[in-house]
Design a protein around this motif. Sequence first.
Motif, mmCIF file in Angstrom:
data_model
loop_
_atom_site.group_PDB
_atom_site.id
_atom_site.type_symbol
_atom_site.label_atom_id
_atom_site.label_comp_id
_atom_site.label_asym_id
_atom_site.label_seq_id
_atom_site.Cartn_x
_atom_site.Cartn_y
_atom_site.Cartn_z
ATOM 1 N N HIS A 214 2.084 -1.223 -10.197
ATOM 2 C CA HIS A 214 1.039 -2.146 -10.639
ATOM 3 C C HIS A 214 0.594 -1.892 -12.076
ATOM 4 N N SER A 215 0.801 -0.691 -12.573
ATOM 5 C CA SER A 215 0.262 -0.341 -13.890
ATOM 6 C C SER A 215 0.746 -1.256 -15.014
ATOM 7 N N ASP B 81 0.821 -1.217 0.000
ATOM 8 C CA ASP B 81 0.000 0.000 0.000
ATOM 9 C C ASP B 81 0.854 1.266 0.000
ATOM 10 N N LYS C 5 -2.349 -7.376 -10.850
ATOM 11 C CA LYS C 5 -2.010 -6.072 -10.276
ATOM 12 C C LYS C 5 -1.984 -6.114 -8.750
ATOM 13 N N ARG C 6 -0.976 -6.787 -8.252
ATOM 14 C CA ARG C 6 -0.741 -6.805 -6.812
ATOM 15 C C ARG C 6 0.713 -7.159 -6.545
ATOM 16 N N HIS C 7 1.179 -6.816 -5.352
ATOM 17 C CA HIS C 7 2.488 -7.263 -4.921
ATOM 18 C C HIS C 7 2.459 -8.774 -4.652
ATOM 19 N N LYS D 66 2.633 2.287 -5.330
ATOM 20 C CA LYS D 66 1.801 1.141 -5.681
ATOM 21 C C LYS D 66 1.234 1.244 -7.090
ATOM 22 N N GLU D 67 0.593 2.350 -7.426
ATOM 23 C CA GLU D 67 -0.067 2.468 -8.723
ATOM 24 C C GLU D 67 0.937 2.422 -9.862
ATOM 25 N N GLN D 68 2.075 3.058 -9.675
ATOM 26 C CA GLN D 68 3.093 3.063 -10.715
ATOM 27 C C GLN D 68 3.628 1.655 -10.958
#
Length: 237
Positions: A195-196, A187, A201-203, A191-193
């Motif tokens: 996951h994009s 979190d 789309k998660r760690h 994160k967004e960068q």
Amino acid sequence: MAPLSGKKALVLGGSRGIGAAIVERLVSDGADTQFTYVFQKDAAQALATRTGTKADQLDSADIKQVTEFIDTFDRLDILVINAGIALFGDARDLDPNDVDRMIDINIRSPYHAAVAGARKMKNGGRIVVIGSVNGDRTPFPGLAAYTMTKAAVQGMVRGLARDFAPSGITVNNVQPGPVDTDLNPADGPMKEQMHSPMAIKRHATPAEVAAMVAYLVGPEASIVTGAQHTIDGGFGA
């Protein structure tokens, strides 16, 4: 019987995050496991107490210290080289001394540790280096020096796999993408960068990376060597 029963394992850099998960998994699979740490003494001692392992303080930037430590072992069956650092920023702005320290920890130390470890192994020995998907792909600016070190790991693993194969020792590289650790929380602000570009789309969790390591050091992976094993949710796809 546990798959690693009777095996002696060493994890370089095992006090937290991916390293701690690897220690826990090796122990659960039956290996007599020892690990090193640099700064996280309390975390290392807590992990050692919880898992019944032995923790040794060791600076992986000191090649002499690393090789002399490995030389104290009578034998090794499994060596996992997890110790590493990440340095990000425009190449024109980074301190050259900091870059050289990263090279020492991410390239020079794994090479010399692997060579020293192989000398302690008999047929069936396993060496795993924890690299990064950034060895394959540099999706953002500021990664040049870090990517260089992880690409070097790929070449090292290929070459050592050739050298050690006649002795029955395998050498592999595990390349995680984003992993949920205290240094890169799922979190976190990036994160967004991160996951994009990912398909999933998660760690990853540290336990998922440890599971891949467990396979590579186990009895079913005897023909797997000189390879890059990416676990990144499609980050580099």
